[in-house]
Design a protein around this motif. Sequence first.
Motif, PDB file in Angstrom:
ATOM      1  N   UNK A   1      75.554  64.623  44.576  1.00  0.00           N
ATOM      2  CA  UNK A   1      76.105  65.450  45.573  1.00  0.00           C
ATOM      3  C   UNK A   1      75.010  66.129  46.206  1.00  0.00           C
ATOM      4  N   UNK A   2      73.907  66.600  45.580  1.00  0.00           N
ATOM      5  CA  UNK A   2      72.943  67.365  46.189  1.00  0.00           C
ATOM      6  C   UNK A   2      71.993  66.707  47.047  1.00  0.00           C
ATOM      7  N   UNK A   3      71.459  65.127  46.756  1.00  0.00           N
ATOM      8  CA  UNK A   3      70.991  64.422  47.714  1.00  0.00           C
ATOM      9  C   UNK A   3      71.738  63.880  48.730  1.00  0.00           C
ATOM     10  N   UNK A   4      72.931  63.839  48.559  1.00  0.00           N
ATOM     11  CA  UNK A   4      73.829  63.404  49.522  1.00  0.00           C
ATOM     12  C   UNK A   4      74.151  64.515  50.814  1.00  0.00           C
ATOM     13  N   UNK A   5      74.047  65.740  50.502  1.00  0.00           N
ATOM     14  CA  UNK A   5      74.096  66.912  51.302  1.00  0.00           C
ATOM     15  C   UNK A   5      72.789  67.013  51.916  1.00  0.00           C
ATOM     16  N   UNK A   6      71.755  66.829  51.188  1.00  0.00           N
ATOM     17  CA  UNK A   6      70.414  66.753  51.756  1.00  0.00           C
ATOM     18  C   UNK A   6      70.000  66.023  52.699  1.00  0.00           C
ATOM     19  N   UNK A   7      70.447  64.554  52.354  1.00  0.00           N
ATOM     20  CA  UNK A   7      70.442  63.542  53.366  1.00  0.00           C
ATOM     21  C   UNK A   7      70.938  63.932  54.659  1.00  0.00           C
TER      22      UNK A   7
ATOM     23  N   UNK B   1      71.141  81.686  52.626  1.00  0.00           N
ATOM     24  CA  UNK B   1      71.227  83.061  53.139  1.00  0.00           C
ATOM     25  C   UNK B   1      70.231  83.258  54.698  1.00  0.00           C
ATOM     26  N   UNK B   2      69.111  82.839  54.324  1.00  0.00           N
ATOM     27  CA  UNK B   2      68.193  83.189  55.340  1.00  0.00           C
ATOM     28  C   UNK B   2      68.129  82.310  56.668  1.00  0.00           C
ATOM     29  N   UNK B   3      68.405  81.117  56.413  1.00  0.00           N
ATOM     30  CA  UNK B   3      68.211  80.109  57.239  1.00  0.00           C
ATOM     31  C   UNK B   3      69.390  79.558  57.768  1.00  0.00           C
ATOM     32  N   UNK B   4      70.525  79.447  57.086  1.00  0.00           N
ATOM     33  CA  UNK B   4      71.604  78.775  57.312  1.00  0.00           C
ATOM     34  C   UNK B   4      71.981  77.629  56.587  1.00  0.00           C
ATOM     35  N   UNK B   5      73.032  76.815  56.378  1.00  0.00           N
ATOM     36  CA  UNK B   5      73.397  75.897  55.323  1.00  0.00           C
ATOM     37  C   UNK B   5      73.001  74.434  56.039  1.00  0.00           C
ATOM     38  N   UNK B   6      72.399  74.516  57.152  1.00  0.00           N
ATOM     39  CA  UNK B   6      71.870  73.116  57.761  1.00  0.00           C
ATOM     40  C   UNK B   6      70.504  73.201  58.081  1.00  0.00           C
ATOM     41  N   UNK B   7      69.697  73.925  57.530  1.00  0.00           N
ATOM     42  CA  UNK B   7      68.266  74.189  57.900  1.00  0.00           C
ATOM     43  C   UNK B   7      67.448  73.127  57.038  1.00  0.00           C
ATOM     44  N   UNK B   8      66.240  72.288  57.745  1.00  0.00           N
ATOM     45  CA  UNK B   8      65.443  71.487  56.750  1.00  0.00           C
ATOM     46  C   UNK B   8      64.941  71.879  55.416  1.00  0.00           C
ATOM     47  N   UNK B   9      64.769  73.326  55.483  1.00  0.00           N
ATOM     48  CA  UNK B   9      64.094  74.025  54.215  1.00  0.00           C
ATOM     49  C   UNK B   9      65.350  73.847  53.159  1.00  0.00           C
ATOM     50  N   UNK B  10      66.710  74.106  53.632  1.00  0.00           N
ATOM     51  CA  UNK B  10      67.854  74.185  52.589  1.00  0.00           C
ATOM     52  C   UNK B  10      67.857  72.409  52.216  1.00  0.00           C
TER      53      UNK B  10
ATOM     54  N   UNK C   1      69.483  66.965  61.410  1.00  0.00           N
ATOM     55  CA  UNK C   1      68.426  67.979  62.131  1.00  0.00           C
ATOM     56  C   UNK C   1      67.008  67.291  62.461  1.00  0.00           C
ATOM     57  N   UNK C   2      66.553  66.036  61.818  1.00  0.00           N
ATOM     58  CA  UNK C   2      65.512  65.568  61.925  1.00  0.00           C
ATOM     59  C   UNK C   2      65.656  64.134  62.325  1.00  0.00           C
ATOM     60  N   UNK C   3      66.397  63.489  62.468  1.00  0.00           N
ATOM     61  CA  UNK C   3      66.678  62.337  62.725  1.00  0.00           C
ATOM     62  C   UNK C   3      66.525  61.200  61.538  1.00  0.00           C
ATOM     63  N   UNK C   4      67.006  59.908  61.970  1.00  0.00           N
ATOM     64  CA  UNK C   4      67.116  58.974  60.769  1.00  0.00           C
ATOM     65  C   UNK C   4      65.669  58.440  60.242  1.00  0.00           C
ATOM     66  N   UNK C   5      64.715  58.670  61.315  1.00  0.00           N
ATOM     67  CA  UNK C   5      63.411  58.001  60.830  1.00  0.00           C
ATOM     68  C   UNK C   5      62.469  58.813  60.281  1.00  0.00           C
TER      69      UNK C   5
END
Length: 204
Positions: free
Chosen positions: A157-163, A126-135, A169-173
């Motif tokens: 599915x949680x790991x897949x969305x996190x990935x 809610x505070x950061x948006x669905x695609x934020x690194x903290x999410x 947002x942070x790049x593959x490396x």
Amino acid sequence: RPDGSPAELAGSLHDLATLHHHRQAYDLAAPLYRRALEIRERSLGPEHPEVATSLNALAALHRGQGQYEAAVPLYERALGIAEKASAPDDPELGAILNNLAALRRLQGDYARAEPLYRRSLEIAERTLGPDHPEVATSLNNLGVLYRDSGELALAAPLFERSLAICEKTQGPDHPDVAITLANLALVRYAEKAHDHAAALLERA
């Protein structure tokens, strides 16, 4: 320099304790955290948000040393204060929820950890948006809980969305990408999808 007020003194003590904490100098950090907590309780009142901040930090110190039983009441009191004193979407509330959830997971108390992780995730979204690194971090944490409790179909599915968020947002490396790939690989391995697990680990 501190102006001599109790709040300033407590803040300085807390900051110094945090520095020692990050350096893993726990014996130096603990009395400073406790002194800051005492000053804040006395000068600001026992239900002030800064008291919750001190409690959360002291609990984290105990958790980092494996002193889980000492950490639990500190986290629980911090959460009680934050729920009364903070807005429903306050990041500090989300952080305390996450920290207490992590402690419950380490204790193997998955049933208590799950709703805490879910509330923390909801605040982050809610505070950061669905695609934020903290999410992504919150999704990963909840995924680890489900993986550890054997609920693999909920973890994947949680790991897949996190990935996906981490890569976007942070790049593959980024290190968080490697961590999430490894967590997902463990799930696939437990599901007997060994080739998929190996491919994920190669990417990590």
